[in-house]
Design an enzyme around this catalytic site. Sequence first.
Site, short mmCIF file in Angstrom:
data_model
loop_
_atom_site.label_atom_id
_atom_site.label_comp_id
_atom_site.label_asym_id
_atom_site.label_seq_id
_atom_site.Cartn_x
_atom_site.Cartn_y
_atom_site.Cartn_z
N GLU A 127 0.86 -1.18 0.00
CA GLU A 127 0.00 0.00 0.00
C GLU A 127 0.90 1.23 0.00
OE1 GLU A 127 -2.56 -0.13 3.38
OE2 GLU A 127 -3.65 -1.88 2.63
N PRO A 128 0.31 2.41 -0.26
CA PRO A 128 1.14 3.62 -0.24
C PRO A 128 1.99 3.72 1.03
CG PRO A 128 -1.08 4.15 -1.01
CD PRO A 128 -1.08 2.69 -0.65
N ILE A 337 31.51 -4.00 -20.12
CA ILE A 337 32.24 -4.82 -21.10
C ILE A 337 31.78 -4.48 -22.53
CG2 ILE A 337 32.55 -7.21 -21.96
CD1 ILE A 337 32.59 -8.08 -18.97
N GLY A 340 30.42 1.32 -25.33
CA GLY A 340 29.40 2.18 -25.97
C GLY A 340 28.18 1.37 -26.39
N GLU A 363 8.95 -8.07 -3.42
CA GLU A 363 8.79 -9.24 -2.55
C GLU A 363 9.75 -9.18 -1.35
OE1 GLU A 363 7.78 -12.96 -4.31
OE2 GLU A 363 6.82 -11.99 -6.03
N THR A 365 12.44 -5.93 0.22
CA THR A 365 13.71 -5.30 -0.16
C THR A 365 14.89 -6.09 0.42
OG1 THR A 365 13.70 -3.97 1.84
CG2 THR A 365 12.64 -2.98 -0.11
N SER A 366 16.08 -5.74 -0.02
CA SER A 366 17.28 -6.40 0.53
C SER A 366 17.37 -6.16 2.03
CB SER A 366 18.54 -5.87 -0.17
OG SER A 366 18.50 -6.24 -1.53
N1 COS Z 1 5.93 -17.37 8.02
C1 COS Z 1 4.92 -17.46 8.91
N2 COS Z 1 4.67 -16.50 9.81
C2 COS Z 1 5.47 -15.41 9.80
C3 COS Z 1 6.54 -15.26 8.92
C4 COS Z 1 6.75 -16.31 7.98
N3 COS Z 1 7.73 -16.23 7.07
N4 COS Z 1 7.14 -14.08 9.15
C5 COS Z 1 6.48 -13.51 10.17
N5 COS Z 1 5.47 -14.30 10.56
C6 COS Z 1 4.53 -14.10 11.65
C7 COS Z 1 5.27 -13.98 12.96
O1 COS Z 1 5.55 -15.25 13.51
C8 COS Z 1 4.27 -13.20 13.79
O2 COS Z 1 3.25 -14.04 14.30
P1 COS Z 1 3.21 -14.58 15.84
O3 COS Z 1 3.18 -13.34 16.68
O4 COS Z 1 1.98 -15.39 15.92
O5 COS Z 1 4.47 -15.37 16.03
C9 COS Z 1 3.64 -12.28 12.78
O6 COS Z 1 3.85 -12.86 11.50
C10 COS Z 1 4.22 -10.89 12.81
O7 COS Z 1 5.62 -11.02 12.59
P2 COS Z 1 6.68 -9.96 13.12
O8 COS Z 1 6.39 -9.63 14.54
O9 COS Z 1 8.02 -10.49 12.79
O10 COS Z 1 6.29 -8.69 12.22
P3 COS Z 1 7.11 -7.38 11.85
O11 COS Z 1 6.18 -6.24 11.78
O12 COS Z 1 8.31 -7.25 12.74
O13 COS Z 1 7.56 -7.64 10.32
C11 COS Z 1 8.73 -8.52 8.48
C12 COS Z 1 8.22 -8.74 9.89
C13 COS Z 1 9.60 -7.28 8.38
C14 COS Z 1 9.57 -9.74 8.18
C15 COS Z 1 7.52 -8.43 7.51
O14 COS Z 1 6.75 -7.27 7.77
C16 COS Z 1 7.90 -8.44 6.06
O15 COS Z 1 8.24 -9.48 5.51
N6 COS Z 1 7.84 -7.27 5.40
C17 COS Z 1 8.10 -7.18 3.98
C18 COS Z 1 6.86 -7.43 3.21
C19 COS Z 1 7.14 -7.49 1.76
O16 COS Z 1 7.79 -8.41 1.29
N7 COS Z 1 6.64 -6.48 1.04
C20 COS Z 1 6.78 -6.45 -0.36
C21 COS Z 1 5.43 -6.44 -0.93
S1 COS Z 1 4.98 -7.82 -1.79
S2 COS Z 1 5.69 -7.41 -3.60
#
Ligand code: COS
Length: 380
Positions: A127-128, A337, A340, A363, A365-366
């Site tokens: 989302e935004p 490599i 131009g 999916e 970021t790094s």
């Molecule tokens: N599989 C299953 N459950 C997961 C999980 C995974 N890979 N990763 C996290 N969870 C669960 C956690 O276990 C937690 O649940 P419980 O409290 O029941 O244990 C819940 O999700 C929340 O996780 P967490 O507290 O780690 O959340 P955060 O806000 O700290 O965020 C990250 C975790 C940063 C890893 C997550 O927000 C993320 O992956 N962000 C990126 C999203 C993304 O890829 N965006 C791109 C858009 S799609 S193109």
Amino acid sequence: MNFTLTEEQEMIRQAARDFAHTELLPGVIERDETQQFPSEQVKKMGELGFMGMMVDPEYGGSGLDTLSYVLTMEELSKVDASSSVIVSVNNSLVCWGLETFGSEEQKEKYLKKLASGEIIGAFCLSEPEAGSDATSQKTTAIDKGDHYVLNGTKNWITNGSSASVYLVIAQTHIEKGYKGINALIVEKGMPGFEIGPKENKLGIRGSDTHSLIFNDVKIPKENRIGGDGFGFKFAMKTLAGGRIGIAAQALGIAAGAYELAKNYSKERRAFGTEISNHQAIAFKLADMHTQIEAARYLVYKAAWDKDQDNDYDISGAMAKLYASQVAMETTVEAVQIFGGNGFVKEYHVERMMRDAKITQIYEGTSEIQKIVISRSILKK
Ligand code: COS
């Protein structure tokens, strides 16, 4: 350890390689320039079984393992990353999510058509103000008894206008935080669902990326995936597998650019000899080859973990982190490599350099991959 591919995996890789050269390569530069979605090519990939590779044949899929899928992604991405991202989203996010967590009715109604490539799907989390910080969903799905009412905006959605089925993540119980989030199946054409304008992107310009707007869209309760509040876990688990697909895409972009640069260096002459005879170029190729091979084993290992039912959150995150870095570095060096000519569209490498960048962003970021990896290693 066994590094040998099975006969079937070799055949699939060859089929993907042939398809990429005969069907994706012609027109890839024009599609990039005009931002044209590869509709014909996607249809053919559906016929070849590339759109639902890991789905059980019972639901119209190819019933293959993750490694076969990764090999296919690698070969397609060597030539056309805009097409391969469509394959990746449909396979890893949409089909896998539905097959693993969907109800029998949802699989019958949606998965069969998605896996056969008759229709394609989109995964709508960002989302935004909630990309990396995925728990902060502002899109709401208010429970009205037998249906939800969906309101909000999603951003940067791959297959945004070409999809027929959208898996939308939305907040139902704000007071419960991420435990109140749901995943809903939304169909194109549902009243109140609008597709925003197409994004004008740096790379993967053949894929269509849109924002989506939901205004009081009525979604039947049977379109919720899993139990009430399962949406965030659904998104996280699905994305963990999606990252393996994107890692394979990054690997393919790197390998494709490397192959082009290596071949060019054996033809292009400077100072009386082919430029591959200059150590400055030969050493670049040595570094590229080594890094690509290292990335390849991380990507294959993550696929193997998934196939073995091992935890693949960390191996998928490492594969994506490293392969996307290698894709960026390799494509920059490939342009160098080519000199131009590298700056000119007809030699392909400038497009690959632009395409590579998104693999470090979408999916997760790094920086997000480093959060996943560091949390995991520090927990042990
Ligand atoms: N599989 C299953 N459950 C997961 C999980 C995974 N890979 N990763 C996290 N969870 C669960 C956690 O276990 C937690 O649940 P419980 O409290 O029941 O244990 C819940 O999700 C929340 O996780 P967490 O507290 O780690 O959340 P955060 O806000 O700290 O965020 C990250 C975790 C940063 C890893 C997550 O927000 C993320 O992956 N962000 C990126 C999203 C993304 O890829 N965006 C791109 C858009 S799609 S193109």
